[in-house]
Design a protein around this motif. Structure first.
Motif, PDB file in Angstrom:
ATOM      1  N   CYS A  32     -19.469  61.227 -57.659  1.00  0.00           N
ATOM      2  CA  CYS A  32     -18.361  62.015 -58.196  1.00  0.00           C
ATOM      3  C   CYS A  32     -18.257  61.856 -59.711  1.00  0.00           C
ATOM      4  O   CYS A  32     -18.759  60.910 -60.287  1.00  0.00           O
ATOM      5  N   ALA A  33     -17.579  62.826 -60.309  1.00  0.00           N
ATOM      6  CA  ALA A  33     -17.219  62.763 -61.727  1.00  0.00           C
ATOM      7  C   ALA A  33     -15.786  62.250 -61.799  1.00  0.00           C
ATOM      8  O   ALA A  33     -15.021  62.390 -60.841  1.00  0.00           O
ATOM      9  N   THR A  34     -15.423  61.651 -62.923  1.00  0.00           N
ATOM     10  CA  THR A  34     -14.089  61.069 -63.057  1.00  0.00           C
ATOM     11  C   THR A  34     -13.412  61.546 -64.334  1.00  0.00           C
ATOM     12  O   THR A  34     -14.054  61.746 -65.359  1.00  0.00           O
ATOM     13  N   ASP A  39      -9.074  63.287 -69.522  1.00  0.00           N
ATOM     14  CA  ASP A  39     -10.320  63.111 -70.277  1.00  0.00           C
ATOM     15  C   ASP A  39     -11.442  62.662 -69.355  1.00  0.00           C
ATOM     16  O   ASP A  39     -11.278  61.709 -68.580  1.00  0.00           O
ATOM     17  N   PHE A  40     -12.593  63.329 -69.454  1.00  0.00           N
ATOM     18  CA  PHE A  40     -13.779  62.954 -68.684  1.00  0.00           C
ATOM     19  C   PHE A  40     -14.197  61.536 -69.041  1.00  0.00           C
ATOM     20  O   PHE A  40     -14.184  61.148 -70.202  1.00  0.00           O
ATOM     21  N   HIS A  47     -16.776  50.874 -65.792  1.00  0.00           N
ATOM     22  CA  HIS A  47     -16.482  49.426 -65.666  1.00  0.00           C
ATOM     23  C   HIS A  47     -15.587  48.940 -66.806  1.00  0.00           C
ATOM     24  O   HIS A  47     -14.753  48.065 -66.614  1.00  0.00           O
ATOM     25  N   ALA A  48     -15.748  49.509 -67.977  1.00  0.00           N
ATOM     26  CA  ALA A  48     -14.965  49.083 -69.141  1.00  0.00           C
ATOM     27  C   ALA A  48     -13.633  49.829 -69.260  1.00  0.00           C
ATOM     28  O   ALA A  48     -12.807  49.473 -70.082  1.00  0.00           O
ATOM     29  N   THR A  49     -13.432  50.840 -68.425  1.00  0.00           N
ATOM     30  CA  THR A  49     -12.207  51.639 -68.493  1.00  0.00           C
ATOM     31  C   THR A  49     -11.164  51.049 -67.556  1.00  0.00           C
ATOM     32  O   THR A  49     -11.231  51.210 -66.337  1.00  0.00           O
ATOM     33  N   ASP A  55      -1.280  55.868 -65.143  1.00  0.00           N
ATOM     34  CA  ASP A  55      -2.483  56.657 -65.416  1.00  0.00           C
ATOM     35  C   ASP A  55      -2.672  57.718 -64.340  1.00  0.00           C
ATOM     36  O   ASP A  55      -2.339  57.518 -63.172  1.00  0.00           O
ATOM     37  N   ARG A  56      -3.255  58.849 -64.765  1.00  0.00           N
ATOM     38  CA  ARG A  56      -3.587  59.939 -63.848  1.00  0.00           C
ATOM     39  C   ARG A  56      -5.106  59.997 -63.702  1.00  0.00           C
ATOM     40  O   ARG A  56      -5.815  60.224 -64.681  1.00  0.00           O
TER      41      ARG A  56
END
Length: 66
Positions: A32-34, A39-40, A47-49, A55-56
């Protein structure tokens, strides 16, 4: 901690990353994309996010076929 996942309330442990959320939901990283707060987020950045209260998160799974 409360976040919004695909428009619905969802709870995650404090300090969770976007990658942690995907793993907890049983999604393969490449499946999947996130997006975080509109913001993409690239796969290698997950891992760093770190997620924060409110948060949405949106997950988009590609549709294959013809």
């Amino acid at each position: 901690m409360a976040i919004e996942l695909a428009g619905r309330p969802h709870r995650v442990p404090e300090g969770s990353s976007l990658a942690d959320l995907l793993a907890a939901l049983g999604h393969a990283p490449q499946a999947c994309a996130t997006a975080l707060n509109g913001d993409f987020v690239r796969r290698e950045q997950r891992h760093a996010t770190r997620l924060a209260e409110g948060d949405r998160v949106v997950l988009v799974q590609p549709i294959v076929g013809g």
